[in-house]
Every structure is written in structure tokens, then in C-alpha cells.
Design an enzyme around this catalytic site. Structure first.
Site, PDB file in Angstrom:
ATOM      1  N   THR A 167       0.959  -0.864   0.227  1.00 36.88           N
ATOM      2  CA  THR A 167      -0.020  -0.612   0.262  1.00 36.88           C
ATOM      3  C   THR A 167       1.255   1.351  -0.139  1.00 36.88           C
ATOM      4  O   THR A 167       2.016   0.933   0.579  1.00 36.88           O
ATOM      5  CB  THR A 167      -1.107  -0.043   1.033  1.00 36.88           C
ATOM      6  N   ARG A 169     -13.426  -8.170  -2.252  1.00 36.08           N
ATOM      7  CA  ARG A 169     -12.555  -7.931  -0.470  1.00 36.08           C
ATOM      8  C   ARG A 169     -11.648  -5.991  -0.612  1.00 36.08           C
ATOM      9  O   ARG A 169     -11.184  -5.800  -1.189  1.00 36.08           O
ATOM     10  CB  ARG A 169     -11.212  -9.073  -0.810  1.00 36.08           C
ATOM     11  N   VAL A 170     -12.568  -6.091   0.527  1.00 36.18           N
ATOM     12  CA  VAL A 170     -11.865  -4.270   1.056  1.00 36.18           C
ATOM     13  C   VAL A 170     -11.270  -4.657   2.226  1.00 36.18           C
ATOM     14  O   VAL A 170     -11.279  -5.538   2.712  1.00 36.18           O
ATOM     15  CB  VAL A 170     -13.315  -3.737   1.387  1.00 36.18           C
ATOM     16  N   GLY A 171      -9.866  -3.985   1.867  1.00 36.69           N
ATOM     17  CA  GLY A 171      -9.184  -4.130   3.224  1.00 36.69           C
ATOM     18  C   GLY A 171      -9.364  -2.613   4.020  1.00 36.69           C
ATOM     19  O   GLY A 171      -9.745  -2.204   4.393  1.00 36.69           O
ATOM     20  N   ASP A 172      -8.223  -2.499   4.851  1.00 33.28           N
ATOM     21  CA  ASP A 172      -8.299  -1.108   5.519  1.00 33.28           C
ATOM     22  C   ASP A 172      -8.069   0.365   5.139  1.00 33.28           C
ATOM     23  O   ASP A 172      -7.957   1.159   5.488  1.00 33.28           O
ATOM     24  CB  ASP A 172      -7.220  -1.044   6.393  1.00 33.28           C
ATOM     25  N   THR A 193      -0.128   0.268   5.898  1.00 33.29           N
ATOM     26  CA  THR A 193      -0.025  -1.060   5.284  1.00 33.29           C
ATOM     27  C   THR A 193      -0.203  -2.608   6.936  1.00 33.29           C
ATOM     28  O   THR A 193       0.756  -2.186   7.075  1.00 33.29           O
ATOM     29  CB  THR A 193       1.307  -1.083   4.749  1.00 33.29           C
ATOM     30  N   GLY A 194      -0.058  -3.420   5.345  1.00 35.20           N
ATOM     31  CA  GLY A 194       0.205  -4.610   6.117  1.00 35.20           C
ATOM     32  C   GLY A 194      -1.323  -5.692   6.201  1.00 35.20           C
ATOM     33  O   GLY A 194      -2.603  -5.169   5.669  1.00 35.20           O
ATOM     34  N   GLY A 207      -4.959  -5.623   6.464  1.00 31.33           N
ATOM     35  CA  GLY A 207      -5.421  -5.060   6.355  1.00 31.33           C
ATOM     36  C   GLY A 207      -6.546  -5.306   7.107  1.00 31.33           C
ATOM     37  O   GLY A 207      -7.292  -4.431   8.018  1.00 31.33           O
TER      38      GLY A 207
HETATM   39  N1  ASP Z   1      -3.210  -3.100   4.095  1.00 34.60           N
HETATM   40  C1  ASP Z   1      -3.385  -3.433   2.783  1.00 34.60           C
HETATM   41  C2  ASP Z   1      -4.916  -3.758   2.530  1.00 34.60           C
HETATM   42  O1  ASP Z   1      -5.015  -4.828   3.027  1.00 34.60           O
HETATM   43  C3  ASP Z   1      -2.348  -4.701   2.071  1.00 34.60           C
HETATM   44  C4  ASP Z   1      -1.320  -3.741   2.666  1.00 34.60           C
HETATM   45  O2  ASP Z   1      -1.285  -3.158   2.987  1.00 34.60           O
HETATM   46  O3  ASP Z   1      -0.361  -4.699   2.127  1.00 34.60           O
HETATM   47  O4  ASP Z   1      -5.654  -4.373   1.405  1.00 34.60           O
END
Ligand code: ASP
Length: 309
Positions: A165, A193-196, A216-217, A219
Site C-alpha cells: 500500500t 474484498r476490501v482492506g483497511d 500498510t499490512g 488490512g
Molecule cells: N493493507 C492493505 C490491505 O489490506 C495491504 C497492504 O498494505 O499490504 O489491503
């Protein structure tokens, strides 16, 4: 004046600072910075060139937030538009009673506002997807396959290796703070699918009075713990930026994880006085373990290690 970014955001910092130096707003700066990374085809985690979902479709999530008013705009699972951050900005400006549009509604709004649709799936991203699905059983309804798409998406996902991200936080000459987050999410995710990243409070939060945070990470983790909001709230309740970030990271450790999932969380944060930091929860992996920043008086982007928690 300052711009802070995740490690993959350094190319966006210069254009953002140009805007700030010319008297522009923090909101304009983070949008412009994000657009640079969304346009870069070699970043497979954001915008054009992002890895697709399990059906081979690129679906983008993004949000941006203005800390003075706490107005926000966001899109999720948007297909066919290269700059979800600008569609999010248009929601903030032109649909003020809305914050988040998803899927077809988000695409419809983008078209209505005159954004040009384009192909986001580049050949290298398509090739990575083909290699991935070639090794999986065919999904139900395709070539006599029996595996539900959810099973296939679960088999395909490798969030610890194919995710990412971009984050930006800027403070302008008037002390206004804004934050922006953009992503193509987990590679080969379940469609929809929806992340953070597009969820205000989870992957992005900004309040001029206290500061801002962007993540990031994993989500789903940031959603469950409301990470970005919890850090800004920590600062409101008197914690230093560092204490607020460490508290939020340690709180994540109390969440049970699905089997096989890796705890990955990185964030950048800025407080109202201009102090900033990056934090990384999974310090053993080389995943955005640095962040970058630049103030208006500096000639070059600075890179600093994220503090491991
Ligand atoms: N946080 C993002 C998500 O979950 C992906 C990422 O940052 O690695 O969509």
C-alpha cells in the site's frame, strides 16, 4: 511543511512538496503524491500494474482525509480507473454527505465526474496471476472445476509476500494535515474484498489537533483494531506519538490470527507538532521497514528505519 510516506512513496514526495512550497494545501499535496505511485506500473501493490484479484481483475481501494474538518472520501473495489485517490477526493468534494463508494457505484461516480476508464492490468501483473492460478484447481463452473472461488482465493493468497500500500501524510504552511492511502490490496484476493486502506479509522485517520496515521499490512487486522484512529486518539489522550504507536501495535498482538497468517503491520504517523515516525510490527521481514519524509527546507527525501515493535 512536511511530507511523510511509506517506503514505496518516495517518488511522490517531491511533487507534494512543490505544492506545499507554492502555498497549496496538504490535501492537494497528498493527492498529487499518491497519483505518482498509482501511475507507476512497477509497483504491483497500487494503481496501474497492481496485482489482480483471483479472477484476474484489478480492484483498487483508496481514501484521503482532511484533518482540519475531518472530511474524508474513499473508494473500495473500484475497477477500471487508475487514480482511486482522485475519485475519493471527488467524493469528498462533490458528494459531501457520502464518505465511501464501492464497486459499481464507485465506477459509476468516477465516470460521472469525467474520469477516463483504462486498463489497469499490465502484462507482468497478468503473468504473475496466470502463474498463480495455473497451479490451483479450477473454480466451480469453469472447465468442470469443483472448488468454490473462496477456496481458490484462500489457496492463492500469500499476503506476507504479495501485498502493499502507499501512505502519505502532509502538513502544509497553515498547519493543516491531510493523509492519503491507496492500494490494490492482497494479490489474488476474493473479488470484492476490501482492506483497511479505504476505511477511515482503520488504515487512515487524520485530525489537525492531534496528528495522523496511515497503515500498510494485514488490512483485516487494522480493521479489527481500528489502528489509525486508535493512534490519533492515543495522542488526544496525552500519549506521545511513540507511545500511541507502540500501544496500538501491542494491541494487535492480542488479536487471534487465522491459521497460517503472518502478523504484518507497518504504519507512519505524524503529530500536530511535526514529530513523525514509522513503526513495523513484524520486524523479521523486510517489508516497508523504512519510511521516508522531507521538510520544505531540505533538498532531498530522507529515509529512516521503521521502529520495530
Ligand atoms: N493493507 C492493505 C490491505 O489490506 C495491504 C497492504 O498494505 O499490504 O489491503
Amino acid at each position: 511543511m512536511i511530507v511523510v510516506a511509506s517506503g514505496n512513496g518516495s517518488a511522490g514526495i517531491g511533487p507534494a512538496l512543490d505544492i506545499l512550497r507554492a502555498g497549496g494545501s496538504a490535501l492537494d499535496a497528498v493527492e498529487a503524491a499518491t497519483r505518482v505511485i498509482e501511475r507507476a506500473p512497477d509497483d504491483h501493490t497500487v494503481g496501474v500494474g497492481g496485482y489482480p484479484n483471483i479472477l484476474g481483475e484489478v480492484e483498487l481501494d483508496a481514501s484521503l482525509m482532511e484533518g482540519t474538518t475531518r472530511r474524508a472520501g474513499a473508494v473500495a473495489a473500484l475497477r477500471g480507473y487508475a487514480h482511486p485517490v482522485s475519485v475519493a477526493r471527488a467524493i469528498l468534494e462533490h458528494l459531501p454527505q457520502h464518505v465511501l463508494l464501492v464497486g459499481d457505484g464507485a465506477a459509476r461516480f468516477a465516470a460521472e465526474r469525467g474520469f477516463e476508464p483504462e486498463e489497469l492490468l499490465t502484462e507482468p501483473a497478468a503473468e504473475a496471476w496466470r502463474r498463480k492460478v495455473a497451479g490451483l484447481p479450477p473454480v466451480e463452473g469453469e472447465g468442470g472445476g469443483k472448488v468454490p472461488i473462496g477456496t481458490q482465493a484462500t489457496l492463492a493468497q500469500d499476503p506476507a509476500h504479495v501485498a502493499g500500500t502507499v501512505n502519505f501524510i502532509a502538513r502544509d504552511g497553515q498547519g493543516r494535515i491531510a493523509s492519503a492511502v491507496s492500494t490494490s490490496g492482497w494479490a489474488f484476493k476474493y473479488p470484492g474484498r476490501v482492506g483497511d486502506s479505504p476505511l477511515v479509522g482503520a488504515g487512515n485517520y487524520c485530525d489537525d489537533r492531534w496528528g495522523a496515521c496511515a497503515c500498510t499490512g494485514l488490512g483485516e487486522w487494522a480493521i479489527r483494531a481500528g489502528v489509525a484512529r486508535s493512534i490519533v486518539l492515543g495522542m488526544e489522550f496525552g500519549l506521545t506519538l511513540s507511545a500511541a504507536c507502540v500501544r496500538a501495535m501491542n494491541d494487535l498482538r492480542t488479536l487471534p490470527l487465522p491459521e497460517g497468517a503472518r502478523p504484518v503491520m507497518n504504519l507512519i504517523a505524524l503529530d500536530a507538532r511535526g514529530a513523525h515516525a514509522g513503526y513495523a510490527l513484524d520486524a523479521e521481514r523486510d517489508f516497508y521497514r523504512s519510511y521516508c519524509w522531507q521538510t520544505a527546507d531540505l533538498d532531498e527525501v530522507q529515509t529512516a528505519p521503521c521502529i520495530p515493535v
